[in-house]
Design an enzyme around this catalytic site. Structure first.
Site, short mmCIF file in Angstrom:
data_model
loop_
_atom_site.label_atom_id
_atom_site.label_comp_id
_atom_site.label_asym_id
_atom_site.label_seq_id
_atom_site.Cartn_x
_atom_site.Cartn_y
_atom_site.Cartn_z
N LYS A 105 118.75 90.03 -7.30
CA LYS A 105 120.10 89.98 -7.88
C LYS A 105 120.92 91.21 -7.51
O LYS A 105 122.06 91.08 -7.04
CB LYS A 105 120.00 89.90 -9.41
CG LYS A 105 121.30 90.19 -10.13
CD LYS A 105 121.17 90.18 -11.63
CE LYS A 105 121.11 91.49 -12.31
NZ LYS A 105 122.25 92.31 -12.51
N CYS A 116 129.56 97.89 -21.96
CA CYS A 116 128.17 97.51 -21.74
C CYS A 116 127.58 96.87 -22.99
O CYS A 116 127.84 97.32 -24.09
CB CYS A 116 127.41 98.78 -21.41
SG CYS A 116 125.68 98.50 -21.38
N ARG A 140 122.23 84.82 -16.04
CA ARG A 140 123.00 85.67 -15.11
C ARG A 140 122.11 86.24 -14.02
O ARG A 140 122.57 86.52 -12.92
CB ARG A 140 123.61 86.86 -15.88
CG ARG A 140 124.88 86.55 -16.62
CD ARG A 140 125.42 87.79 -17.26
NE ARG A 140 125.17 88.93 -16.36
CZ ARG A 140 125.18 90.19 -16.72
NH1 ARG A 140 125.45 90.53 -17.95
NH2 ARG A 140 124.95 91.15 -15.85
#
Ligand code: EPU
Length: 432
Positions: free
Chosen positions: A22, A117, A399
């Protein structure tokens, strides 16, 4: 809204294939913006961060063709804008790599920043800004948009990073690739995906040396042309499946990996009594019961990765004795501990350290993922636990993990993805 429902306590057996990395993919896709011609990118992970980035490039005018489910052709020749201020940008953190790529290509960039975040604290970009500033860019941040301008082109410079930031190293390497003259990034991060990005750029015509060491030297080139590139395997996805086997028990071959990239993770599992055997492009993991306690501190590569911290903490809940896990990269990455506590885990946080008292078993519970790696840790805890665990917030997991439910089912886990209509969720909330 989707949830994962896991019936824990089943050992894992068989083989699991690891997808492309990723964190390499989310750097290489923006890098394609700087290439004149078609880039064929192979071994792309099928995860939502990748599809989000591809849709951002499409919105900017890139032509993207799916060759097969893991291979795409990207042609950014017709992209005529240095603005990327779409709402989609706020969904992924790696959108800041567009700053380096657009500054490199156009000498200017207007890029929407991702939000705060969600694993705790803020994620500053002062090192990125310091570096671009040293390369002659004027940068302002207003209303969540970063605007960067140069007098036409970035100029090579020497940049010393205050910490070995992965993001700053990647972003500055992107900008420097098409800058005028030499750039030196000192105290650079050394993660495998940094080397992968450098290899991608070099294969397209860049001149980058030293990636993988703490000084990267980049001689700016005038243009890059297209080519082929295959992304490295995901070190963290592999480590996550290793942790699942170590915790839930069993014997699994983790395929399509680079064992060298996993050494920092494999060594810790071995200390915990797990058998890890390296083959050429796979590792064999065989659990032992009970796990031995361990003391871990996360560090930049080649240290133990912060992105494996929640997963290893989850299995240390079941180790014999007291373990400690110290977070050495992020200010705070322990929000998931409250969820593990609902499953019976005995974890106390002291400053940046989790003190984990091993217990004989975890108990299934309804819990919620707050970020990607926390989600992976909760899945692992569910696989180890007695009874049923229901995990919400799985969009975080998706994700960054390709088909986790399918991969785990294929090695014997009892896990399913269940669609829960939003109304039902509302009723549940009201009932509380
Ligand atoms: N930092 C600063 N200023 C900066 C940049 C970083 O103070 O300008 C600090 C951060 O606050 C943090 C430390 O430096 O304390 C390291 O941050 P880094 O820049 O290395 O992290 P990042 O580039 O934002 C990437 C990964 C993260 C991974 C970290 C550390 C991507 C897209 N993200 O983030 O991955 O945790 O490196 O290895 O590559 C994940 O995959 O789950 C994930 C969060």
């Amino acid at each position: 809204m989707t949830k994962y429902v896991i019936n824990g306590g089943r050992p894992l057996h068989g083989e699991v294939e690891i997808s492309g990395a990723k964190n390499a993919a989310v750097a290489i896709i923006p890098a394609a913006l700087m290439v004149d011609g078609v880039c064929r990118i192979e071994n792309l992970p099928q995860i939502s961060d990748v599809s989000t980035l591809l849709s951002i490039l499409k919105e900017m005018g890139a032509e993207i063709r799916l060759v097969n489910k893991r291979t795409i052709d990207i042609d950014c020749t017709r992209v005529g804008t240095s603005r990327a201020t779409f709402d989609t940008m706020r969904r992924i953190r790696a959108s800041y790599y567009l700053i380096g790529a657009l500054l490199g290509r156009f000498g200017s960039a207007d890029v929407a920043m991702p939000g705060g975040c969600n694993f705790g604290g803020v994620r500053p970009i002062d090192q990125h800004i310091k570096g671009f500033h040293a390369m002659g860019a004027h940068i302002s941040i207003r209303n969540g948009i970063v605007s960067a301008e140069t007098d036409g082109q970035l100029i090579g410079s020497t940049i010393y990073l205050d910490m070995a930031s992965v993001g700053a190293t990647i972003n500055l390497m992107l900008g420097a690739t098409l800058a005028q003259g030499m750039t030196y990034i000192e105290n650079a991060a050394r993660e495998p995906h940094i080397v992968d990005l450098a290899n991608f750029l070099n294969s397209m015509g860049a001149d980058i040396r030293g990636a993988g060491t703490n000084v990267i030297k980049i001689r700016g080139v005038r243009r890059m042309t297209g080519g082929f590139y295959s992304i490295i395997p995901d070190q963290i996805e592999a480590g996550t499946y290793m942790a699942a086997v170590a915790g839930a028990g069993g014997h699994v071959t983790i395929k399509d990996v680079i064992p060298k990239h996993l050494e920092c993770i494999s060594m810790k599992f071995r200390e915990m009594g797990v058998t890890v055997v390296d083959r050429e492009d796979s590792v064999i993991v065989k659990s032992s019961e009970p796990l031995a306690r361990s003391h871990i501190k996360t560090m930049p590569y080649p240290g133990f990765p912060t992105d494996m911290q929640p997963q290893i903490s989850a299995i240390l809940c079941l180790a014999r004795g007291t373990s400690t896990v110290t977070e050495g990269v992020w200010g705070n990455r322990f929000k998931y501990v409250d969820e593990l506590a609902q499953m019976g885990a005995d974890i106390r946080i002291s400053g940046n350290t989790a003190i984990i008292e091993g217990i004989p078993y975890l108990t299934g519970a309804p819990i919620k993922a707050g970020d990607l790696r926390a989600g992976a840790a909760l899945v692992i805890a569910g696989l180890c636990a007695r009874g049923e665990t229901e995990i919400g917030g799985v969009s975080y997991i998706e994700r960054g993990y390709e088909k986790m439910v399918k991969k785990l089912s294929s090695i014997g886990a009892d896990i399913k993805s269940v669609y829960v209509p939003d109304e039902q969720q509302l009723e549940e909330k009201e009932a509380v």
